[in-house]
Design an enzyme around this catalytic site. Structure first.
Site, PDB file in Angstrom:
ATOM      1  CG  ASP A  58      -1.695   1.298   1.341  1.00 35.73           C
ATOM      2  OD1 ASP A  58      -2.523   1.572   0.448  1.00 35.73           O
ATOM      3  OD2 ASP A  58      -1.445   2.056   2.296  1.00 35.73           O
ATOM      4  CG  ASP A  94       2.550  -0.222   5.155  1.00 37.37           C
ATOM      5  OD1 ASP A  94       2.289  -0.522   3.971  1.00 37.37           O
ATOM      6  OD2 ASP A  94       1.747   0.389   5.885  1.00 37.37           O
ATOM      7  CE1 TYR A 105      -5.815   3.993   2.381  1.00 33.06           C
ATOM      8  CE2 TYR A 105      -4.575   2.255   3.486  1.00 33.06           C
ATOM      9  CZ  TYR A 105      -4.614   3.361   2.645  1.00 33.06           C
ATOM     10  OH  TYR A 105      -3.450   3.834   2.070  1.00 33.06           O
ATOM     11  CD  GLU A 132       3.151   5.724   4.750  1.00 29.77           C
ATOM     12  OE1 GLU A 132       3.371   4.502   4.757  1.00 29.77           O
ATOM     13  OE2 GLU A 132       2.511   6.308   5.650  1.00 29.77           O
TER      14      GLU A 132
END
Length: 601
Positions: free
Chosen positions: A162, A165, A322, A550
């Site tokens: 995703d 990570d 999410y 990120e």
């Protein structure tokens, strides 16, 4: 009796054989005529056969309209042929001799950024990587996903990580594949012109191949789907190694990666159905694979409609990272894509049901997030998609009322994007650019915001301004796409990019020294759009602060779609593909509305 011959010879006149008076008169006339001829004519007329043989007779060529001397004709034809051969020889030399062509015009900044943005998906691949992956510091990883979970015992190898990570969140991943497929359906010719069509189709297939593994794709009815592979929650004091507790390269992961399944998850199932349905249109020329995608999409959408519920219950890992706020918008979004993929009116009936639109929030004008298209809220995208149907096919009754509502609401959303009416601070470039292309293709010059009329170029200008900001036209003069421009983030929050690819395996805690260092990442995460600045245009290039640095799969999917929509391809003028999305829809014969009820006095 003798007399003199007028032509110089003797003439004997015999009384016994004399000519009549008439004959003599005729001879005298002939003699008078002959006196009028010049010497040459007389000599020719009087010459005998022997004399004529000694002289050459001229030859002529009769061309119908003119008679030419044969010598002159042959000379003329020869001259023309000679000139033709000479000119042909010169042209051959010109073609064979190397000469410099003017270089093609350089691609615009949006095309250059697009090439890089697609590479981010290569860096996020999980499983066995193809040799042409193009990211030297990545390798095969997580080759036992699913197989090592005793409750699953089947391969879930593949898909995409995703973010920074190694978790595979199926909800945003499915939305990302839907977005990429939508961009290909609309702008296939553009992708082909810049040499990226095969690349993006390969990226989409990498995602859909994985999605097909997450449920029983060979069945018509299913009772569960995989929601996630890996765990990221570290808030409960649990020190068991997981994808957030550890800082490791994906290739070195040796801890357990549990699989999360769900049995009532309408939002996830409908989004996965949308992803497979949209991809089936992208791969419609590969009938076997396209049919496989459609079959899986049908099973997923059916499951989502029957087993109602959100995929992210409170307290779950999904809810932390999410969380889905509703599944009604996915019913509309997924139903629209199912209709385009199959041509089955039952899906359009679901997508345009007035109650469905109400539950999805189509009338919540006061919501602060109204009109914001994200991995959680699909309604704005669904409204644009169904406005397309009304613009080009106009199915009429019984769908017209809600389609007109969606169309009007799309106009309102576009009004909110304008500086005069601006009420959000989000990137909406793709929808703005795409909708402007829809209007152009429908020969509609613009739309109204209240009494004011705005042209489609206003939307494109807005879309360009959003992308320009991301690519460096901002107060910090920084590109937020890694590898693009002269100034971009050097420390993305990303495990694989931050740990050297030097053959040394760093354990769960061993990689944290690379997380904490202030040095730039040893591996460049090309094409990654980081989280970006705060609302005051502030940004810190700090690896430990994921709120700034990120990147995510969903954000980059939206970036790719926006870039291809606004890219200016120098080799031609490219708009949307009006017809491919409708290829499965049979010819329409709209049902006339029912007659009005009888008048009663």
């Amino acid at each position: 009796m003798f007399g003199r011959d007028p032509w110089g010879g003797p003439l004997e006149i015999s009384n016994a054989d004399s000519a009549t008076d008439d004959d003599r008169s005729r001879d005298l006339d002939r003699a008078a005529l002959m006196r009028q001829l010049d010497e040459t004519q007389q000599s020719w007329l009087l010459a005998g056969p022997g004399d004529q043989a000694g002289k050459k007779k001229k030859k002529y060529v009769d061309l119908g309209c003119v008679v030419l001397d044969r010598k002159i004709f042959m000379w003329t034809v020869g001259t023309i042929l000679g000139l033709g051969v000479f000119i042909g020889f010169i042209m051959m030399i010109v073609k064979l001799v190397p000469h410099k062509h003017p270089p093609p015009p350089p691609p615009d900044q949006y095309t250059q950024a697009l090439h890089k943005a697609l590479m981010f998906f290569n860096a996020q691949r999980s499983g066995p990587l193809p040799q042409h992956n193009g990211v030297s510091w990545r390798g095969n990883s997580c080759m036992k996903d699913g197989l090592s979970d005793s409750g699953v015992r089947r391969s879930l190898v593949g898909g995409f990580y995703d973010a920074g990570d190694a978790i595979k969140f199926n909800y945003p991943m499915a939305w990302s594949m839907t977005m990429l497929s939508w961009s290909v359906i609309e702008y296939k010719a553009k992708y082909e012109a810049i040499g990226e069509l095969d690349h993006i189709k390969e990226i989409i297939k990498w995602g859909t191949d994985y999605i097909l593994k997450t449920f029983n794709s060979s069945a018509d009815t299913i009772d569960r789907i995989v929601a996630q592979v890996g765990v990221g929650d570290t808030s409960k004091g649990n020190e068991q190694p997981n994808d957030h507790y550890c800082w490791m390269r994906p290739e070195d992961i040796d801890y357990k990666r549990p699989v999360t399944e769900c049995h009532s998850c309408s939002d996830l199932a409908s989004e996965m159905a949308a992803a497979l349905a949209a991809a089936s249109i992208v791969f419609k020329d590969s009938k076997t694979y396209s049919d496989k995608l459609v079959k899986g999409a049908k099973a997923l959408y059916k499951f989502g409609r029957l087993q109602r519920g959100r995929y992210s219950p409170n307290g779950s890992d999904q809810a932390i990272f999410y969380n889905s706020t509703s599944y009604w918008d996915e019913f509309v979004w997924g139903g629209a894509w199912m209709y385009f993929a199959t041509g089955n009116n039952s899906y359009l009936t679901v997508a345009t049901a007035p109650g469905m639109a109400k539950h999805a929030g189509a009338y919540w004008f006061g919501s602060p997030n109204y009109g914001v298209f994200t991995w959680d809220d699909k309604l704005p995208g669904a409204q644009v998609l169904l406005s397309r149907l009304r613009l080009f096919l106009s199915p009429g009754y019984p769908y017209e009322e809600i389609l007109r509502t969606f169309h009007n609401q799309t106009d309102n959303v576009m009004c909110s994007y304008l500086p005069l009416f601006n009420s959000f601070n989000f990137t909406k470039a793709f929808l703005a650019s795409l909708y402007s292309d829809y209007l152009d293709a429908a020969d509609t010059p613009g739309w109204y915001c209240g009494p004011n009329f705005y042209t489609t170029e206003v939307l494109r200008k807005f879309a360009r301004s959003q992308l320009d900001y991301i690519l460096g036209k901002n107060p910090l003069k920084m590109s937020y796409v890694v590898g693009f421009g002269n100034k971009y983030p050097k420390r993305p929050h990303h495990r694989g990019a931050s740990i050297p690819h030097n053959g040394v395996k760093y354990g769960c805690k061993g990689g944290f020294k690379w997380r904490e260092t202030k040095k730039a990442n040893p591996n460049i995460l090309v094409g990654a759009m980081v989280a970006g600045p705060d609302r005051h245009d502030g940004f810190k290039d700090v690896r430990t602060n994921y709120n700034y640095t990120e990147p995510t799969l969903a954000a980059n999917a939206g970036l790719v779609a926006a870039l291809i929509s606004i890219a200016d391809i120098k080799t031609g003028r490219y708009g949307i593909d009006k017809n491919t999305i409708f290829s499965a829809i049979p010819p329409m014969f709209p049902t006339p509305p029912p007659p009005p009820s009888a008048w009663k006095p």
